[in-house]
Design a protein around this motif. Sequence first.
Motif, mmCIF file in Angstrom:
data_model
loop_
_atom_site.group_PDB
_atom_site.id
_atom_site.type_symbol
_atom_site.label_atom_id
_atom_site.label_comp_id
_atom_site.label_asym_id
_atom_site.label_seq_id
_atom_site.Cartn_x
_atom_site.Cartn_y
_atom_site.Cartn_z
ATOM 1 N N HIS A 53 12.816 -21.379 11.478
ATOM 2 C CA HIS A 53 11.906 -22.237 10.698
ATOM 3 C C HIS A 53 11.547 -23.525 11.448
ATOM 4 N N ARG A 61 13.150 -19.226 0.248
ATOM 5 C CA ARG A 61 12.272 -18.780 1.348
ATOM 6 C C ARG A 61 10.850 -18.588 0.836
ATOM 7 N N LYS A 104 7.443 -20.508 2.052
ATOM 8 C CA LYS A 104 6.282 -19.751 2.529
ATOM 9 C C LYS A 104 5.025 -20.179 1.746
#
Length: 313
Positions: free
Chosen positions: A44, A254, A258
């Motif tokens: 990330h 997550r 996103k």
Amino acid sequence: MRDVRCDKCGKPAVTTFRTYRISLCEACYPRFYEALVRRSIKRHCILRENERVLIAVSGGKDSVALAHVLKKINDFNWSLEMLHINLGTGEYSDRAEKVVKELSEMIEMPLLTVNLADFGFTIKDARMRKRCAACGTAKRYIMNRTARMHGFDVVVTGHTSDDIAAFALKNIVGGNISWILKFKPRAESFAESVVTKARPLFERTEEENRLYVSAENLPLLEDRCPFAPHRDDWKDIVREIERRKTGFTQNFVRGIAKLASEASSEETIGERGVCGVCSVCGEVSSSDVCAFCKLRARIVRDAGGKMWRRMMP
Ligand code: AMP
Ligand code: ZN
């Protein structure tokens, strides 16, 4: 854990990661945990090579784990230092400061300590029901200000997947999705006076951090903040969903990251581009006076002039 063996070495296991379907012993667990944190950081882009990183350490399990793990996986040539903010809550704050000092000596990492009292008030001076909000405002302000004044590239905190999932759920239910759309494991600086913030443990749970601190025998502040609420229903809900749906918390955070990165590449970035400075302290602010200066003024006013104003340190 009875009869469960470590999948790496065959010794008795201390934990089973249900998400990864792996059981580990006390010696193999820390290495596995470190590999997970390293993978998050790389995947990330949470921290870059050669950065000067200021680690905000409260003395609790998450930030203690964070300082230690970053030191252990540092083949990125980061320059690492710790920041502890003494919030002036009496004995609890003094114990916290002692734990962080002990950690700093143990892992040989420089420590900066800042006292909120030097800004003219402490969390004890805030009204009982406003203390948590006041604490959050003060911490964010001091972290950014200290990091910038000392020339750090990024400030990192020990926020976990439980923290982020609970906060996100609460906000979704309350109809406030603006924060969620801005959430990122690394939030780049959007103005010269704003230092980049990052959360390298955003995919780790509190339980994983607790096990790491215990396996590595790190100093830890065990007691809870005297002003913290006794229960956190949203965290309990997150844990209950996780119990029934393994991997929920990690997948949820997550997903949010996103969503946020897709949303910011579309348009929300402009929102943060518009920012001015506080007319009192000169720090970044979206209104004439920043949240911290408003807080201080309110506390001083509520104290009915009993407190005397001090200069900014
Ligand atoms: P909290 O806001 O208490 O949930 O803490 C979130 C993160 O903020 C922690 O993991 C630390 O990285 C940081 N933090 C909290 N309190 C302090 C403090 N007194 N001094 C430095 N960092 C802190
Ligand atoms: Zn201000």
